[in-house]
Design a protein around this motif. Structure first.
Motif, PDB file in Angstrom:
ATOM      1  N   LEU A 117     -12.177  32.506  -3.118  1.00  0.00           N
ATOM      2  CA  LEU A 117     -11.211  31.445  -2.839  1.00  0.00           C
ATOM      3  C   LEU A 117     -11.800  30.229  -2.113  1.00  0.00           C
ATOM      4  O   LEU A 117     -11.566  29.086  -2.540  1.00  0.00           O
ATOM      5  CB  LEU A 117     -10.012  32.009  -2.073  1.00  0.00           C
ATOM      6  CG  LEU A 117      -8.838  31.056  -1.856  1.00  0.00           C
ATOM      7  CD1 LEU A 117      -8.311  30.509  -3.184  1.00  0.00           C
ATOM      8  CD2 LEU A 117      -7.716  31.750  -1.085  1.00  0.00           C
ATOM      9  N   PRO A 118     -12.583  30.404  -1.035  1.00  0.00           N
ATOM     10  CA  PRO A 118     -13.119  29.218  -0.352  1.00  0.00           C
ATOM     11  C   PRO A 118     -13.962  28.328  -1.262  1.00  0.00           C
ATOM     12  O   PRO A 118     -13.908  27.103  -1.167  1.00  0.00           O
ATOM     13  CB  PRO A 118     -13.964  29.808   0.785  1.00  0.00           C
ATOM     14  CG  PRO A 118     -13.366  31.156   1.035  1.00  0.00           C
ATOM     15  CD  PRO A 118     -12.946  31.650  -0.311  1.00  0.00           C
ATOM     16  N   LYS A 119     -14.727  28.942  -2.162  1.00  0.00           N
ATOM     17  CA  LYS A 119     -15.583  28.162  -3.059  1.00  0.00           C
ATOM     18  C   LYS A 119     -14.765  27.465  -4.147  1.00  0.00           C
ATOM     19  O   LYS A 119     -15.140  26.386  -4.611  1.00  0.00           O
ATOM     20  CB  LYS A 119     -16.672  29.059  -3.655  1.00  0.00           C
ATOM     21  CG  LYS A 119     -17.669  29.519  -2.598  1.00  0.00           C
ATOM     22  CD  LYS A 119     -18.739  30.426  -3.162  1.00  0.00           C
ATOM     23  CE  LYS A 119     -19.701  30.862  -2.058  1.00  0.00           C
ATOM     24  NZ  LYS A 119     -20.769  31.768  -2.554  1.00  0.00           N
ATOM     25  N   LEU A 120     -13.649  28.077  -4.535  1.00  0.00           N
ATOM     26  CA  LEU A 120     -12.757  27.413  -5.485  1.00  0.00           C
ATOM     27  C   LEU A 120     -12.112  26.186  -4.847  1.00  0.00           C
ATOM     28  O   LEU A 120     -11.953  25.144  -5.488  1.00  0.00           O
ATOM     29  CB  LEU A 120     -11.688  28.386  -5.980  1.00  0.00           C
ATOM     30  CG  LEU A 120     -12.157  29.414  -7.013  1.00  0.00           C
ATOM     31  CD1 LEU A 120     -11.087  30.469  -7.246  1.00  0.00           C
ATOM     32  CD2 LEU A 120     -12.528  28.732  -8.337  1.00  0.00           C
ATOM     33  N   GLU A 123     -18.964  29.624 -12.621  1.00  0.00           N
ATOM     34  CA  GLU A 123     -19.316  30.236 -13.907  1.00  0.00           C
ATOM     35  C   GLU A 123     -18.336  31.354 -14.258  1.00  0.00           C
ATOM     36  O   GLU A 123     -17.903  31.499 -15.402  1.00  0.00           O
ATOM     37  CB  GLU A 123     -20.748  30.789 -13.837  1.00  0.00           C
ATOM     38  CG  GLU A 123     -21.277  31.258 -15.172  1.00  0.00           C
ATOM     39  CD  GLU A 123     -22.735  31.696 -15.111  1.00  0.00           C
ATOM     40  OE1 GLU A 123     -23.158  32.401 -16.042  1.00  0.00           O
ATOM     41  OE2 GLU A 123     -23.427  31.339 -14.138  1.00  0.00           O
ATOM     42  N   LYS A 124     -17.951  32.116 -13.252  1.00  0.00           N
ATOM     43  CA  LYS A 124     -17.007  33.234 -13.427  1.00  0.00           C
ATOM     44  C   LYS A 124     -15.663  32.750 -13.984  1.00  0.00           C
ATOM     45  O   LYS A 124     -15.047  33.409 -14.821  1.00  0.00           O
ATOM     46  CB  LYS A 124     -16.819  33.916 -12.068  1.00  0.00           C
ATOM     47  CG  LYS A 124     -15.880  35.090 -12.041  1.00  0.00           C
ATOM     48  CD  LYS A 124     -15.889  35.680 -10.630  1.00  0.00           C
ATOM     49  CE  LYS A 124     -14.899  36.787 -10.442  1.00  0.00           C
ATOM     50  NZ  LYS A 124     -14.942  37.330  -9.063  1.00  0.00           N
ATOM     51  N   TYR A 125     -15.202  31.584 -13.488  1.00  0.00           N
ATOM     52  CA  TYR A 125     -13.889  31.068 -13.908  1.00  0.00           C
ATOM     53  C   TYR A 125     -13.994  29.932 -14.921  1.00  0.00           C
ATOM     54  O   TYR A 125     -12.981  29.322 -15.271  1.00  0.00           O
ATOM     55  CB  TYR A 125     -13.110  30.602 -12.675  1.00  0.00           C
ATOM     56  CG  TYR A 125     -12.804  31.730 -11.711  1.00  0.00           C
ATOM     57  CD1 TYR A 125     -11.821  32.672 -12.000  1.00  0.00           C
ATOM     58  CD2 TYR A 125     -13.515  31.865 -10.519  1.00  0.00           C
ATOM     59  CE1 TYR A 125     -11.541  33.709 -11.123  1.00  0.00           C
ATOM     60  CE2 TYR A 125     -13.242  32.909  -9.638  1.00  0.00           C
ATOM     61  CZ  TYR A 125     -12.255  33.822  -9.945  1.00  0.00           C
ATOM     62  OH  TYR A 125     -11.987  34.864  -9.080  1.00  0.00           O
ATOM     63  N   CYS A 177     -21.763  27.301  -5.114  1.00  0.00           N
ATOM     64  CA  CYS A 177     -20.535  27.603  -5.865  1.00  0.00           C
ATOM     65  C   CYS A 177     -20.790  27.999  -7.313  1.00  0.00           C
ATOM     66  O   CYS A 177     -19.853  28.401  -8.016  1.00  0.00           O
ATOM     67  CB  CYS A 177     -19.607  26.392  -5.843  1.00  0.00           C
ATOM     68  SG  CYS A 177     -19.048  25.940  -4.189  1.00  0.00           S
ATOM     69  N   ASP A 178     -22.029  27.888  -7.762  1.00  0.00           N
ATOM     70  CA  ASP A 178     -22.360  28.116  -9.166  1.00  0.00           C
ATOM     71  C   ASP A 178     -21.821  29.430  -9.716  1.00  0.00           C
ATOM     72  O   ASP A 178     -21.243  29.472 -10.801  1.00  0.00           O
ATOM     73  CB  ASP A 178     -23.881  28.074  -9.373  1.00  0.00           C
ATOM     74  CG  ASP A 178     -24.356  26.674  -9.733  1.00  0.00           C
ATOM     75  OD1 ASP A 178     -23.502  25.816 -10.011  1.00  0.00           O
ATOM     76  OD2 ASP A 178     -25.579  26.448  -9.731  1.00  0.00           O
ATOM     77  N   ASP A 179     -22.023  30.514  -8.964  1.00  0.00           N
ATOM     78  CA  ASP A 179     -21.634  31.833  -9.476  1.00  0.00           C
ATOM     79  C   ASP A 179     -20.120  31.928  -9.669  1.00  0.00           C
ATOM     80  O   ASP A 179     -19.645  32.459 -10.683  1.00  0.00           O
ATOM     81  CB  ASP A 179     -22.125  32.950  -8.536  1.00  0.00           C
ATOM     82  CG  ASP A 179     -21.665  32.761  -7.086  1.00  0.00           C
ATOM     83  OD1 ASP A 179     -21.335  31.614  -6.715  1.00  0.00           O
ATOM     84  OD2 ASP A 179     -21.614  33.754  -6.343  1.00  0.00           O
TER      85      ASP A 179
END
Length: 232
Positions: A128-131, A49-51, A44-46
Motif C-alpha cells: 500500500l505505501p508504494k502504491l 509490476e505486480k499491479y 516501487c518497481d516490484d
C-alpha cells in the motif's frame, strides 16, 4: 467518565447528538505508520509490476466501495475529464466491496472495459505505501469521515491530494490538499484535471502534504491518550 475522539468535527457531533458535556470530550488525532513515506521509482518497481501500473502514471483512491465514499460522483468526474487524460492516467481503486455498492460496481466495470479504471481490490500492508507514493494524484472526496486516515497516509507519501471540504477532512488536510465540494462533480473533475496536468501545483501540494503529515504521529497520539488518563 471521559470520551476520547479523533477530530474536532467528531467531538462536536458527540456533544450535539448525545448531549455530552464538552469538558468530558478530548480530541486525540491519529497517526500514520513510518512505512508511509516517499519512495523512488526503483523502490516501487516490484509493486508496480505486480499491479501493471506505471510510476506517477495513475490516479489513486483507497476506500471501501460504498456510497459514503462518493464513488458515483468520482466516476462521473472521471468521465468529465478529457478522454486523452483519462487514458494516460487511469484510476486505480484499492478497496473491498462494501454495502449498497452494486450500482457503483456496474459503473466501475464499464470504465474498466474502456481501460480508464483498474480495480486492485484488497492489497497487502507492504504494497500500500508504494502504491500511494507511485500515484500522480490521490483522490478522497468522501461525504463523511470521522478522521480520514487515507488522506494522512497519502500526504505522508508525498502524493498530492484532492479531498472534501467537509466533516473532519479539512482538519487533517490543513492547507496542504486541494479541498472540493464532494457533492459537486464539476469541482471534483476540475480539481482532478488540474492536479494531473499542472506539475508546479503537484509539487507544491506534495511538499506541503509531507510537512502537514509531520504534525500527526502515533507517538503523539499515545502521549495525548496517556495524558487524558493521568488527568482523570
Amino acid at each position: 467518565t471521559h470520551i476520547i475522539t479523533v477530530s474536532e468535527f467528531q467531538k462536536t457531533e458527540i456533544i450535539e447528538l448525545l448531549g455530552v458535556a464538552p469538558e468530558t470530550v478530548s480530541v486525540v488525532y491519529l497517526g500514520a505508520e513510518p512505512t508511509f513515506r516517499p519512495y523512488s521509482i526503483a523502490e516501487c518497481d516490484d509493486v508496480l509490476e505486480k499491479y501493471n501500473l506505471g510510476y506517477k502514471q495513475y490516479s489513486l483512491v483507497v476506500a471501501t466501495i460504498e456510497p459514503r465514499k462518493n464513488f458515483i460522483r468520482l466516476m462521473q468526474a472521471l468521465q468529465a475529464i478529457p478522454e486523452s487524460i483519462r487514458r494516460e492516467y487511469p484510476l486505480a481503486i484499492v478497496g473491498d466491496k462494501g454495502w449498497g455498492s452494486d450500482a457503483i460496481h456496474d459503473m466501475i466495470s464499464e470504465l474498466e472495459g474502456k481501460n480508464q479504471v483498474v480495480r486492485l481490490g484488497y492489497v497487502s500492508e507492504g504494497d500500500l505505501p508504494k502504491l500511494y507514493a507511485s500515484a500522480r494524484v490521490f483522490l478522497y472526496p468522501s461525504i463523511y469521515e470521522g478522521f480520514g486516515l487515507p488522506v494522512l497516509e497519502a500526504m505522508s507519501c508525498g502524493v498530492p491530494v484532492l479531498t472534501s471540504n467537509c466533516t473532519s477532512l479539512p482538519e487533517v488536510a490543513g492547507e496542504a490538499c486541494l479541498l472540493v465540494d464532494p457533492y459537486s462533480v464539476d469541482e471534483i473533475a476540475e480539481g482532478w484535471q488540474k492536479l494531473l496536468t499542472d506539475e508546479s501545483f503537484q509539487k507544491d501540494l506534495s511538499d506541503a502534504g509531507i510537512q502537514q503529515a509531520k504534525q500527526f504521529s502515533w507517538q503523539r497520539c499515545s502521549e495525548q491518550t496517556i495524558d487524558v488518563y493521568k488527568a482523570l
